[in-house]
Design an enzyme around this catalytic site. Structure first.
Site, PDB file in Angstrom:
ATOM      1  CD  GLU A 124      54.555  34.823  47.932  1.00  0.00           C
ATOM      2  OE1 GLU A 124      55.681  34.503  47.469  1.00  0.00           O
ATOM      3  OE2 GLU A 124      53.625  34.012  48.075  1.00  0.00           O
TER       4      GLU A 124
ATOM      5  CG  HIS B 288      50.283  35.046  51.196  1.00  0.00           C
ATOM      6  ND1 HIS B 288      49.528  35.187  50.065  1.00  0.00           N
ATOM      7  CD2 HIS B 288      51.501  34.617  50.787  1.00  0.00           C
ATOM      8  CE1 HIS B 288      50.254  34.851  49.009  1.00  0.00           C
ATOM      9  NE2 HIS B 288      51.455  34.503  49.423  1.00  0.00           N
TER      10      HIS B 288
ATOM     11  CE1 TYR C 103      42.685  34.970  52.878  1.00  0.00           C
ATOM     12  CE2 TYR C 103      40.335  34.780  52.438  1.00  0.00           C
ATOM     13  CZ  TYR C 103      41.635  34.375  52.205  1.00  0.00           C
ATOM     14  OH  TYR C 103      41.892  33.375  51.302  1.00  0.00           O
TER      15      TYR C 103
ATOM     16  NE  ARG D 173      38.588  36.529  49.670  1.00  0.00           N
ATOM     17  CZ  ARG D 173      39.844  36.317  49.302  1.00  0.00           C
ATOM     18  NH1 ARG D 173      40.750  37.251  49.507  1.00  0.00           N
ATOM     19  NH2 ARG D 173      40.181  35.202  48.726  1.00  0.00           N
TER      20      ARG D 173
ATOM     21  CB  ALA E 120      43.482  33.499  43.802  1.00  0.00           C
TER      22      ALA E 120
ATOM     23  N   PRO F  16      43.577  39.947  43.542  1.00  0.00           N
ATOM     24  CG  PRO F  16      43.281  37.892  42.490  1.00  0.00           C
ATOM     25  CD  PRO F  16      44.327  38.939  42.775  1.00  0.00           C
ATOM     26  CG  ASN F  17      38.548  37.517  45.044  1.00  0.00           C
ATOM     27  OD1 ASN F  17      37.506  37.918  44.523  1.00  0.00           O
ATOM     28  ND2 ASN F  17      39.226  36.492  44.570  1.00  0.00           N
TER      29      ASN F  17
ATOM     30  NE  ARG G  29      43.417  29.423  53.871  1.00  0.00           N
ATOM     31  CZ  ARG G  29      42.922  30.362  53.056  1.00  0.00           C
ATOM     32  NH1 ARG G  29      43.667  31.413  52.728  1.00  0.00           N
ATOM     33  NH2 ARG G  29      41.698  30.264  52.593  1.00  0.00           N
TER      34      ARG G  29
ATOM     35  CG  ASN H 243      48.064  39.241  49.506  1.00  0.00           C
ATOM     36  OD1 ASN H 243      48.115  38.198  48.842  1.00  0.00           O
ATOM     37  ND2 ASN H 243      47.306  39.362  50.583  1.00  0.00           N
TER      38      ASN H 243
END
Ligand code: DQA
Length: 144
Positions: free
Chosen positions: A97, A99, A22, A17, A76, A9-10, A106, A73
């Site tokens: 995975e 990111h 990012y 964004r 969230a 998502p996003n 973070r 990825n």
């Protein structure tokens, strides 16, 4: 070798964004770079993005019979989704995975991943390069 890249998502908003976190590269830019790399590495790529947890679970199920590796990825959903974790474990396709940001540097809620225990490994913190590194690793799995 067939590799499925899944964006959560996003990530469709990449480029606009929070570029400080990012990066400025769009999702299309990431997918184009991966396509270019895939040609050089001699692997076949499919990319999928969804903002919906159920659709991501279905995409993982649908990878059966085609994908020999998944690069994901989960965005969230990394930090919340038992369903995506179970889907990866359930299909038995090796997954990496990724990111863009260094989630470990973070907020505390980003420092736990439901996905990491069922992934072969995690690459985080290198922006779009995280995906490219994952593709390099996954493409080696096809070399015997
Ligand atoms: C992300 C990190 C997640 O914590 C966040 O929710 C995202 C993107 C990353 O690529 O850095 O949406 O997965």
């Amino acid at each position: 070798m067939n590799i499925l890249v899944i964006h959560g998502p996003n990530l469709n908003l990449l480029g606009k964004r929070e570029p400080g976190v990012y990066g400025a590269t769009t999702l299309e830019g990431i997918n184009d770079a991966l396509e270019q790399d895939a040609l050089e590495l001699g692997v076949s790529l499919r990319s999928y993005q969804s903002n919906s947890e159920g659709d991501l679970v279905s995409a993982i199920h649908d990878a059966r019979g085609w994908a020999e590796a998944i690069i994901i990825n989960p965005a969230a959903y990394t930090h919340t989704s038992v369903a995506i974790r179970d889907a990866i474990a359930g299909v038995g396709i090796p997954a990496i995975e990724v990111h863009l940001s260094n989630v470990h540097a973070r907020e505390p809620f980003r420092q736990h991943s439901y996905i990491a225990p069922v992934a072969q490994g995690t690459i985080a913190g290198f922006g779009a390069e995280s995906y490219r590194l994952a593709l390099r690793v996954a493409s080696q799995w096809g070399v015997s």
